[in-house]
Design an enzyme around this catalytic site. Structure first.
Site, PDB file in Angstrom:
ATOM      1  CB  ILE A 154      11.530  23.514  12.423  1.00 34.13           C
ATOM      2  CG1 ILE A 154      12.704  22.527  12.376  1.00 34.13           C
ATOM      3  CG2 ILE A 154      11.705  24.595  11.351  1.00 34.13           C
ATOM      4  CD1 ILE A 154      12.784  21.716  11.104  1.00 34.13           C
ATOM      5  CG  ASP A 173       1.238  21.410  16.513  1.00 36.69           C
ATOM      6  OD1 ASP A 173       0.670  20.328  16.744  1.00 36.69           O
ATOM      7  OD2 ASP A 173       2.470  21.532  16.472  1.00 36.69           O
ATOM      8  CB  CYS A 232      11.290  25.665   4.238  1.00 34.27           C
ATOM      9  SG  CYS A 232      11.530  27.172   3.291  1.00 34.27           S
ATOM     10  CG  ASP A 258      14.186  24.494   0.390  1.00 32.08           C
ATOM     11  OD1 ASP A 258      14.969  24.741  -0.552  1.00 32.08           O
ATOM     12  OD2 ASP A 258      14.512  23.803   1.378  1.00 32.08           O
ATOM     13  CD  GLU A 263      12.234  17.761  -2.817  1.00 34.84           C
ATOM     14  OE1 GLU A 263      13.218  17.192  -2.286  1.00 34.84           O
ATOM     15  OE2 GLU A 263      11.629  18.717  -2.304  1.00 34.84           O
ATOM     16  CG  HIS A 281      15.019  19.569   0.009  1.00 40.29           C
ATOM     17  ND1 HIS A 281      14.186  18.482  -0.080  1.00 40.29           N
ATOM     18  CD2 HIS A 281      15.138  19.823   1.342  1.00 40.29           C
ATOM     19  CE1 HIS A 281      13.827  18.083   1.120  1.00 40.29           C
ATOM     20  NE2 HIS A 281      14.404  18.886   2.003  1.00 40.29           N
ATOM     21  CG  LEU A 282      19.036  25.325  -1.374  1.00 34.75           C
ATOM     22  CD1 LEU A 282      19.384  26.742  -1.825  1.00 34.75           C
ATOM     23  CD2 LEU A 282      20.202  24.389  -1.639  1.00 34.75           C
ATOM     24  N   GLY A 283      16.924  23.719   2.754  1.00 37.62           N
ATOM     25  CA  GLY A 283      16.586  24.009   4.150  1.00 37.62           C
ATOM     26  C   GLY A 283      17.693  23.699   5.137  1.00 37.62           C
ATOM     27  CB  ALA A 284      19.326  20.691   6.172  1.00 38.36           C
TER      28      ALA A 284
END
Length: 531
Positions: A154, A173, A232, A258, A263, A281-284
């Site tokens: 991602i 990273d 997100c 997000d 939750e 939590h609309l990421g997907a």
């Protein structure tokens, strides 16, 4: 008799039809997952269970699932599946790790725009009949520096989109190599540098012990003034209370979230702040993503039930039934060797060479390779599985080589993993004894004989008298019991190592006491999935 699958969550009709077209008997009951008692009553009839997030595949449910062979999760998160219980029951757990990637990346970009231009607040104000043009002064994204924490699947999509917006991109990273960073067109930096230089910061890492609270109160104090934060990825990566304070006093200009530590989020320190954009939590949550993961899970489950082919399994490598009988202990050994390397490596891995000797060289080395890589990468990403691990390793530019040879020593066969980073090289070897139990037989070229357990401690030091006493006394005085103690050295007075099998994970204060003795070059706790 045709396999029977239960779809207990809301998958698309197209996905359900895939099962039917493949000759599988499917029951589509999209609300059943919410009724735990009714689900437990019927689960024993089915060979497969296709779910989203509403169905909870608990140990209690799995006790009733006498015929269940596979659980397919349409999506990446499997928090609603008890994977250890499924493994004990012999149930494969599959997910769809890449189906949501573009959608989640696009949501992060959308949230970045929203917080930069204060779109939600401006929209609410205009809907209320106000015309507060001067109130909503935003900032451009062009020429701003975007800090990306996590440059995996991602994160790399976000980086690509950010280049299109003419942003400067830096990335943190630990598994990102310089070669892969060049391919992505980003400058690889340490976390502190990213915090101090980025105008926008977006998170794309899983929640692990290493990433939990990665944006802590101390880290927030290092942020560039006026930065905007986007998350997100996973709740728990950011200290929400500390961030709320920084937003209120103006050190942080805005945030877009997000995901939240708790939750469903009905309350959060970030709620009701004028410079914060929040979504549930609309990421997907796009039509395309939901359809993609549903179709993918239907195909994967059908393949397994009809042909035995395994894809994207979280608790089983891709091997045939015949191979599994012989390879089971060796697959576990390979995973342990990778996990050892992964837990000791804090920088980007450039190359991995896996040597197979004797009988190990005659096995399905591709499956063993994936076990090594999955074990290594799971230390920073628990969502990695035996299929996705090589893909993720490739995305990070890791060069993977395999060498096979005839039996050369006292063991009928062994596996040796050699890893190269920008600053050092590290190796570990292991074998499987006649009792079927994996053993570590060499670390850093030093011969040892160590059984593998869930809680271990690895130390390195200059060979001298008193080290055993220091370890035993420090651990004993602090209630940490040693189950097994293995020592080795290169030669008198040179490099020495110790590998201890412990009853429990040593607390951080105990580790600090060992480090503070000044006797050790490294003191590293290790954990292994044994069983």
């Amino acid at each position: 008799m045709a396999p029977k699958v239960l779809v207990s969550d809301k998958l698309s009709e197209t996905a359900v039809q895939i099962f039917r077209d493949r000759g599988i008997d499917v029951d589509f009951m999209p609300d059943l997952g919410k009724d735990k008692e009714k689900l437990a009553e019927v689960i024993g009839q089915y060979d497969g269970l296709a779910i989203r997030s509403a169905t909870k595949a608990t140990a209690k449910l799995l006790e009733k699932a006498d015929n269940l062979k596979v659980i397919g999760r349409a999506g990446i998160g499997v928090d609603n599946v008890d994977i250890p219980a499924a493994s004990k029951k012999g149930v494969i757990v599959m997910n769809t790790p890449f189906g949501n990637s573009i959608t989640t990346a696009e949501h992060a970009i959308a949230m970045m725009f929203a917080v930069a231009r204060q779109i939600p607040e401006a929209s609410a104000s205009t809907h209320a009949g106000k015309w507060e043009k001067s109130r909503f002064m935003g900032v451009e994204l062009t020429n701003k520096t975007l800090g990306v924490v996590g440059a995996g699947n991602i994160g790399s999509i976000v980086i690509d989109r950010a280049h299109g917006l003419r942003m400067k991109v830096i990335a943190y990273d630990p598994f990102l190599t310089e070669e892969r960073a060049d391919q992505l067109g980003v400058r690889k930096v340490e976390l502190d540098e990213l915090l101090g230089k980025a105008d926008f910061i977006t998170f794309h890492v899983p929640l692990t012990d290493k990433t939990r609270n990665i944006l802590s109160r101390d880290a927030i104090a290092k942020l560039k003034s006026g930065v905007r934060i986007i998350n997100c990825a996973r709740g728990g990566l950011v200290d929400e209370e500390a961030l709320a304070e920084a937003l209120k006093d103006g050190r942080v200009a805005g945030a877009a979230f997000d995901v939240f530590a708790e939750e469903p989020a009905t309350d959060s320190p970030l709620f009701n702040l004028p410079n914060v954009v929040v979504t549930p939590h609309l990421g997907a949550a796009t039509t395309e993503a939901q359809e993609n993961v549903a179709l993918q899970v239907a195909e994967q489950m059908s393949d397994y039930l009809l042909t035995g082919a395994v894809q994207n399994a979280l608790n089983m490598p891709s091997v045939t039934a015949e191979e599994a009988k012989v390879m089971g202990p060796w697959i576990k050994l390979a995973e342990h060797l990778g996990a050892f390397i992964g837990q000791l490596t804090d920088e980007g891995v450039e190359a991995i060479n896996i040597l197979y000797d004797g009988m190990a060289a005659e096995m399905n080395t591709a499956a063993l390779n994936t076990s090594v890589i999955a074990g290594m990468m799971r230390s920073v990403n628990p969502d990695v599985n035996m299929v996705s691990a090589p893909v993720l390793a490739k995305d990070r530019g890791i060069d993977i080589a395999t060498t096979t040879q005839e039996q050369t020593g006292m063991f009928e066969g062994y596996i040796k993993v050699h890893v190269k980073t920008a600053t050092r090289e590290r190796s570990i070897a292991g074998t499987v004894f006649s009792d079927g139990k994996p053993r570590f037989i060499q670390i850093k070229g030093i011969n040892i004989d160590a059984e593998v357990g869930p809680h271990m401690l690895y130390t390195t030091n200059q060979d001298r008298a008193g080290i055993i006493g220091t370890l035993g006394q420090t651990l004993g005085e602090n209630g940490v019991n040693i189950a097994n103690f293995t020592l080795g050295r290169s030669e008198l007075g040179k490099d020495a190592i110790a590998l201890l099998l412990l009853d429990d994970q040593p607390p951080e204060p105990v580790l600090k006491k060992l480090k503070d003795t000044g006797s050790f070059q490294q003191v590293r706790p290790l954990q292994f999935a044994v069983g």
